[in-house]
Design a protein around this motif. Structure first.
Motif, PDB file in Angstrom:
ATOM      1  N   UNK A   1     -42.963   9.763 -64.905  1.00 42.02           N
ATOM      2  CA  UNK A   1     -43.464   8.426 -64.601  1.00 42.02           C
ATOM      3  C   UNK A   1     -42.620   7.420 -65.385  1.00 42.02           C
ATOM      4  N   UNK A   2     -43.152   6.239 -65.631  1.00 43.25           N
ATOM      5  CA  UNK A   2     -42.414   5.203 -66.367  1.00 43.25           C
ATOM      6  C   UNK A   2     -43.221   4.699 -67.555  1.00 43.25           C
ATOM      7  N   UNK A   3     -44.010   5.583 -68.137  1.00 41.60           N
ATOM      8  CA  UNK A   3     -44.881   5.195 -69.245  1.00 41.60           C
ATOM      9  C   UNK A   3     -44.072   4.848 -70.489  1.00 41.60           C
ATOM     10  N   UNK A   4     -44.396   3.698 -71.090  1.00 39.51           N
ATOM     11  CA  UNK A   4     -43.735   3.282 -72.327  1.00 39.51           C
ATOM     12  C   UNK A   4     -44.648   3.446 -73.535  1.00 39.51           C
ATOM     13  N   UNK A   5     -45.926   3.562 -73.279  1.00 45.08           N
ATOM     14  CA  UNK A   5     -46.886   3.752 -74.369  1.00 45.08           C
ATOM     15  C   UNK A   5     -48.159   4.367 -73.808  1.00 45.08           C
ATOM     16  N   UNK A   6     -48.991   4.841 -74.713  1.00 41.60           N
ATOM     17  CA  UNK A   6     -50.291   5.400 -74.348  1.00 41.60           C
ATOM     18  C   UNK A   6     -51.377   4.561 -75.017  1.00 41.60           C
ATOM     19  N   UNK A   7     -52.510   4.372 -74.360  1.00 45.33           N
ATOM     20  CA  UNK A   7     -53.584   3.592 -74.991  1.00 45.33           C
ATOM     21  C   UNK A   7     -54.153   4.344 -76.196  1.00 45.33           C
TER      22      UNK A   7
ATOM     23  N   UNK B   1     -34.554  16.347 -75.973  1.00 39.48           N
ATOM     24  CA  UNK B   1     -34.007  15.122 -75.386  1.00 39.48           C
ATOM     25  C   UNK B   1     -34.790  13.875 -75.792  1.00 39.48           C
ATOM     26  N   UNK B   2     -34.857  13.647 -77.108  1.00 34.98           N
ATOM     27  CA  UNK B   2     -35.440  12.429 -77.647  1.00 34.98           C
ATOM     28  C   UNK B   2     -34.464  11.834 -78.665  1.00 34.98           C
ATOM     29  N   UNK B   3     -34.970  10.963 -79.536  1.00 40.15           N
ATOM     30  CA  UNK B   3     -34.139  10.331 -80.565  1.00 40.15           C
ATOM     31  C   UNK B   3     -34.673  10.641 -81.959  1.00 40.15           C
ATOM     32  N   UNK B   4     -35.306  11.792 -82.098  1.00 42.20           N
ATOM     33  CA  UNK B   4     -35.918  12.161 -83.378  1.00 42.20           C
ATOM     34  C   UNK B   4     -34.860  12.371 -84.452  1.00 42.20           C
ATOM     35  N   UNK B   5     -35.120  11.796 -85.629  1.00 41.98           N
ATOM     36  CA  UNK B   5     -34.210  11.962 -86.760  1.00 41.98           C
ATOM     37  C   UNK B   5     -34.750  12.961 -87.769  1.00 41.98           C
ATOM     38  N   UNK B   6     -36.043  13.206 -87.718  1.00 43.92           N
ATOM     39  CA  UNK B   6     -36.658  14.147 -88.653  1.00 43.92           C
ATOM     40  C   UNK B   6     -38.019  14.558 -88.126  1.00 43.92           C
ATOM     41  N   UNK B   7     -38.543  15.616 -88.692  1.00 43.10           N
ATOM     42  CA  UNK B   7     -39.905  16.052 -88.407  1.00 43.10           C
ATOM     43  C   UNK B   7     -40.768  15.743 -89.620  1.00 43.10           C
TER      44      UNK B   7
ATOM     45  N   UNK C   1     -40.745  16.140 -73.919  1.00 41.85           N
ATOM     46  CA  UNK C   1     -39.294  16.105 -73.807  1.00 41.85           C
ATOM     47  C   UNK C   1     -38.831  14.999 -72.861  1.00 41.85           C
ATOM     48  N   UNK C   2     -37.590  14.575 -73.038  1.00 43.76           N
ATOM     49  CA  UNK C   2     -36.959  13.524 -72.223  1.00 43.76           C
ATOM     50  C   UNK C   2     -37.758  12.227 -72.289  1.00 43.76           C
ATOM     51  N   UNK C   3     -37.890  11.715 -73.518  1.00 47.84           N
ATOM     52  CA  UNK C   3     -38.461  10.401 -73.763  1.00 47.84           C
ATOM     53  C   UNK C   3     -37.544   9.673 -74.736  1.00 47.84           C
ATOM     54  N   UNK C   4     -38.078   8.716 -75.460  1.00 49.15           N
ATOM     55  CA  UNK C   4     -37.276   7.944 -76.411  1.00 49.15           C
ATOM     56  C   UNK C   4     -37.920   7.948 -77.793  1.00 49.15           C
ATOM     57  N   UNK C   5     -38.565   9.053 -78.136  1.00 54.86           N
ATOM     58  CA  UNK C   5     -39.259   9.149 -79.423  1.00 54.86           C
ATOM     59  C   UNK C   5     -38.273   9.142 -80.581  1.00 54.86           C
ATOM     60  N   UNK C   6     -38.566   8.320 -81.583  1.00 59.23           N
ATOM     61  CA  UNK C   6     -37.747   8.285 -82.790  1.00 59.23           C
ATOM     62  C   UNK C   6     -38.434   8.996 -83.952  1.00 59.23           C
TER      63      UNK C   6
ATOM     64  N   UNK D   1     -40.651  10.395 -69.402  1.00 56.42           N
ATOM     65  CA  UNK D   1     -41.187   9.043 -69.375  1.00 56.42           C
ATOM     66  C   UNK D   1     -40.290   8.170 -70.252  1.00 56.42           C
ATOM     67  N   UNK D   2     -40.818   7.061 -70.741  1.00 59.75           N
ATOM     68  CA  UNK D   2     -40.046   6.155 -71.587  1.00 59.75           C
ATOM     69  C   UNK D   2     -40.778   5.891 -72.895  1.00 59.75           C
TER      70      UNK D   2
END
Length: 530
Positions: free
Chosen positions: A279-285, A347-353, A323-328, A302-303
């Motif tokens: 989908x095109x979700x950018x956030x969750x409530x 496939x995200x932008x995670x720099x650390x756990x 997977x395949x989002x833009x999580x930092x 999603x996004x």
């Protein structure tokens, strides 16, 4: 239309007029059923609500500083008119059904008037009843005709204002891949029908017309539905009434155009399976954390740039795919999802756990393929049930020794780290269950001695890694050849050490038995005093 002249008796003339009325009535299009009228009203209400919401979005638009005021005004007006046009297009069929129903109500009143007139005229001309149909009979025919018209439910085929056909409002989901897709009013009609039947399953996968971007508010009537599939359509928004589906346990919304979810989404307290991928979700409530019975959650493709802290409330969650989002980053509260068995973050932008990842004691699969992670938290050693770990295509500089406490690992992929990983943990041999290891495309030159203990290793990928110990020709022979080589190497080294140690010991012991003068002479200290 003029009444044709002909019979001279009053009764015959009345019958002829009644025949004309009935002929005209029969020529009318089929009458919409009550369910179809209710569906049309639901569509109109939803269309107005959606139109108002989208207009408010336009009003909230902020003008960029570099854009002229007049040009920005034109942009807003274009968007407003597009909204009105789309709303009109979505409402067209529903408006016609409502208008048609109103027109039939007028016809009903006219037929009833004719029936009363025939009834009154029959009492004043009873002497002429023998010449044809009596007044009572004509009245019965009128009443029967009107009842039949009212009874034509379920297969409505209306006519537009020019006399053309509009699609029938089917009350069941069409079967077969080649079946015509449902219009908005047909969806609304279907919802009404399913709600009245108390249906528990509704499958609309790929069955909505492409023009349908939202669903009617009447969706909230499906309070008995436990399994709802709306996937592979082009839905952009869900009505707030979706929160009324308290019996829903499985909801599939994948492959739509959803931008956000209503706050009422968190009221779906019975949900166990939720698929929102593609989908095109950018956030969750924030209310998302109320879905405490969730077991399987797919948010992939999603996004999303963040997950709400309330995700930690999903204590029954076993499988989470983001997977395949833009999580930092992941919220620290992820550590409260203690039932997690599978966590996919590729496939995200995670720099650390977060260190809290070590609290996921049930975790068996953790994939971090293609992120920007530089190191793993030391708490990874607490993941005693972890069977699969993939941190390939990251920026990992080193792997903590504590990871080797995760002794259930079967698959470990640390390949293709762009920070040039140079070594493996010295205690990697503790991973006695390890069967597959990928260290390809790194800068590892020497395997640790404990590598010889990996007795179950059957797959080793080391392509583009400049291994020197063991040499490349051994690596090409396979995983167990490498294990054996390291075992032989360590054994030979230990044997050589023992021999060197033993030789040194005897040399020292013998030196003690030599005369002092000779000993000093050999040591270059001169001869002994006389």
């Amino acid at each position: 239309m003029a009444i044709p002249s002909g019979p001279s008796t009053p009764a015959a003339a009345v019958v002829e007029v009644v025949d004309e009325i009935m002929r005209l009535y029969r020529s009318l299009p089929r009458r919409p059923s009550l369910e179809e009228v209710e569906a049309a009203m639901a569509v109109l209400r939803s269309a107005r609500s959606e139109e108002e919401a989208r207009m408010e979005e336009v009003d909230r638009m902020r003008k960029p500083p570099e854009v002229p005021d007049e040009l920005f005004f034109v942009l807003k007006e274009v968007r407003r008119n597009l909204i009105l046009l789309q709303s009109q297009e979505q409402s067209k069929e529903a408006l016609y059904v409502v208008e048609l129903d109103k027109r039939f109500q007028v016809f009903d009143e006219l037929i009833q008037r004719a029936s009363k007139l025939v009834s009154s005229s029959s009492s004043s001309s009873s002497s002429e009843e023998g010449e044809g149909r009596g007044g009572a009979g004509v009245e019965m025919e009128l009443t029967k005709e009107m009842d039949e018209k009212k009874g034509e439910f379920g297969s409505f085929k209306g006519l537009d204002h020019r006399g053309g056909n509009v699609p029938s409002l089917r009350s069941e989901v069409p079967e077969g891949a080649d079946t015509e897709k449902l219009s908005l009013i047909q969806v609304a009609s279907l919802i009404e029908t399913k709600a009245k039947k108390g249906a528990v399953v509704l499958d609309l996968k790929g069955k909505l017309m492409d023009q349908i971007e939202w669903l009617p508010q009447s969706l909230g009537k499906l309070q008995d539905v436990t399994d709802l599939n709306l996937s592979e359509n082009r839905i952009m928004a869900l009505p707030s009434t979706i929160g009324s589906l308290r019996s829903l346990t499985k909801l599939d919304l994948h492959s739509n155009q959803l931008i956000n979810l209503p706050d009422s989404f968190g009221e779906l307290s019975s949900l166990t399976d939720l698929d929102l991928h593609a989908n095109r979700l950018k956030s969750l409530p924030n209310s998302f954390g109320n879905l405490s019975n969730l077991i399987n959650l797919d948010l992939s493709s999603n996004q999303l740039s963040v997950l709400p802290d309330t995700i930690g409330n999903l204590t029954n969650l076993k499988r989470l795919n983001v997977e395949t989002n833009e999580l930092e980053e992941l919220p620290y509260t992820i550590g409260s999802c203690t039932s997690l068995v599978e966590l996919r973050l590729d496939f995200n932008q995670l720099k650390a756990l977060p260190e809290a990842i070590g609290k996921l004691e049930c975790l068996e699969i953790l994939t971090l393929h293609y992120n920007r992670i530089k190191g793993l938290p030391t708490t990874m050693g607490s993941l005693t049930k972890l069977r699969e770990l993939d941190v390939s295509f990251n920026e990992v500089e080193s792997i903590p020794e504590s990871l080797c406490l995760a002794t259930s690992l079967v698959k470990l992929n640390v390949g293709r780290n762009f920070a040039d990983l140079t070594s493996l943990p010295r205690s990697i041999g503790n991973l006695e269950m390890l069967e597959e290891l990928d260290i390809s495309n790194n800068q590892i030159r020497v395997l640790p001695d404990s590598f010889r203990l990996l007795a179950r290793l059957r797959v080793l990928h080391a392509d583009e890694t400049p291994l020197e110990v063991p040499p490349r020709h051994v690596v090409k022979l396979g995983a167990q050849a490498v294990v054996q080589y390291m075992a032989d190497l360590v054994a030979a080294r230990e044997k050589g050490y023992m021999q060197t140690t033993r030789k040194g010991f005897w040399y020292w012991l013998c030196s003690l038995c030599q005369p002092r003068g000779k000993k000093n002479q050999e040591m270059g200290l001169g001869s002994a005093p006389a």
